[in-house]
Design a protein around this motif. Sequence first.
Motif, mmCIF file in Angstrom:
data_model
loop_
_atom_site.group_PDB
_atom_site.id
_atom_site.type_symbol
_atom_site.label_atom_id
_atom_site.label_comp_id
_atom_site.label_asym_id
_atom_site.label_seq_id
_atom_site.Cartn_x
_atom_site.Cartn_y
_atom_site.Cartn_z
ATOM 1 N N GLU A 55 0.853 -1.194 0.000
ATOM 2 C CA GLU A 55 0.000 0.000 0.000
ATOM 3 C C GLU A 55 0.889 1.245 0.000
ATOM 4 N N GLU A 56 0.610 2.160 -0.939
ATOM 5 C CA GLU A 56 1.436 3.374 -1.030
ATOM 6 C C GLU A 56 1.375 4.197 0.245
ATOM 7 N N ASP A 57 0.202 4.252 0.871
ATOM 8 C CA ASP A 57 0.028 5.097 2.057
ATOM 9 C C ASP A 57 0.152 4.300 3.358
ATOM 10 N N TYR A 58 0.798 3.153 3.285
ATOM 11 C CA TYR A 58 0.923 2.290 4.472
ATOM 12 C C TYR A 58 1.642 3.017 5.609
ATOM 13 N N VAL A 59 1.075 2.912 6.811
ATOM 14 C CA VAL A 59 1.666 3.491 8.014
ATOM 15 C C VAL A 59 1.931 2.361 9.004
ATOM 16 N N PRO A 60 3.172 2.098 9.380
ATOM 17 C CA PRO A 60 3.465 1.008 10.313
ATOM 18 C C PRO A 60 2.793 1.244 11.669
ATOM 19 N N PRO A 61 2.322 0.176 12.308
ATOM 20 C CA PRO A 61 1.728 0.342 13.640
ATOM 21 C C PRO A 61 2.803 0.618 14.685
ATOM 22 N N VAL A 62 2.395 1.236 15.773
ATOM 23 C CA VAL A 62 3.287 1.485 16.905
ATOM 24 C C VAL A 62 2.914 0.508 18.012
ATOM 25 N N TRP A 63 3.907 -0.168 18.544
ATOM 26 C CA TRP A 63 3.655 -1.086 19.658
ATOM 27 C C TRP A 63 4.803 -1.009 20.647
ATOM 28 N N PRO A 64 4.524 -0.902 21.953
ATOM 29 C CA PRO A 64 3.196 -0.801 22.553
ATOM 30 C C PRO A 64 2.410 0.417 22.048
ATOM 31 N N GLU A 65 1.098 0.311 22.132
ATOM 32 C CA GLU A 65 0.241 1.333 21.568
ATOM 33 C C GLU A 65 0.485 2.696 22.221
ATOM 34 N N GLU A 66 0.360 3.731 21.401
ATOM 35 C CA GLU A 66 0.443 5.106 21.887
ATOM 36 C C GLU A 66 -0.763 5.870 21.371
ATOM 37 N N GLU A 67 -1.365 6.637 22.219
ATOM 38 C CA GLU A 67 -2.574 7.381 21.858
ATOM 39 C C GLU A 67 -2.294 8.320 20.687
ATOM 40 N N GLY A 68 -3.183 8.291 19.701
ATOM 41 C CA GLY A 68 -3.071 9.177 18.562
ATOM 42 C C GLY A 68 -2.187 8.662 17.442
ATOM 43 N N ARG A 69 -1.619 7.491 17.608
ATOM 44 C CA ARG A 69 -0.763 6.917 16.564
ATOM 45 C C ARG A 69 -1.363 5.602 16.060
ATOM 46 N N GLN A 70 -0.915 5.176 14.870
ATOM 47 C CA GLN A 70 -1.434 3.959 14.264
ATOM 48 C C GLN A 70 -1.229 2.766 15.198
ATOM 49 N N GLN A 71 -2.321 2.049 15.474
ATOM 50 C CA GLN A 71 -2.233 0.904 16.368
ATOM 51 C C GLN A 71 -2.368 -0.391 15.574
ATOM 52 N N LYS A 72 -1.805 -1.468 16.138
ATOM 53 C CA LYS A 72 -1.965 -2.775 15.504
ATOM 54 C C LYS A 72 -3.419 -3.230 15.640
#
Length: 252
Positions: free
Chosen positions: A53-70
Amino acid sequence: MSEALLGNVMVDCGDAEELQRFYGELLGWEQCRMFGCRAVRSSGGTVFLFAGEEDYVPPVWPEEEGRQQKQMHFDFQVENVPEAVRRAEALGAVKARTQFGGEDFVTMLDPAGHPFCLCWKSETMEAERIIQELWQAGADQDEEALARFFTPDAEIFWPNTGERFDLAGYLRANCDYPGQWRGEMEKVAADGSYSIARVWSQEGEAARAVTFYQWKNGKIVQMTEYWGDIGPVPEWRKGLGETCGYGCDLPV
């Protein structure tokens, strides 16, 4: 409605070719193309498809509020977690900065940032084979082979005689036991928690052993065995129960 089957798992990423190569080499799965996508396929038919995906955004882990989550993650069961971690790192994965698995699993991030866990292979998958091999090593009185099934700090209990052994003591007790014994496994619990075996000697003695196991990372950390002689029904009890023979199946 009939039961639905899981078809394929679609994994979004920025570079489908990179992720196909990573999982193919990490898992030892076939690298192929299916449905117009790069894919990996296990010998059992499980398929991961990779969609770039051209606009792919990697998830952030552990999760952080306001960021892409798994949204999900994979748990892979392996024979040796430290070795699998080293292999994953060599292929481009990194350890997650926060770990929750203790001695049970390690969380990694694949080249596209997806978290996945490398877990010790479940004992339930191998219980019957491992316990059969354990008993064979015991019957052969093979000290070196027998030791491989236990942790170094294993405890073994024989409650009938009130004995507790460390591993070295148990190996000596088993391998120095007089006579030549053979055995037949009658039942093994699916989760490896207990087994029932019938054993006999060339001298005509016979017994049943009910054994309870506790496991740690695929090895026995505690084993408790109850032994009972096999013999004819006592005169006073004849006729009270149904005689099924020494090799009858036990309802457990």
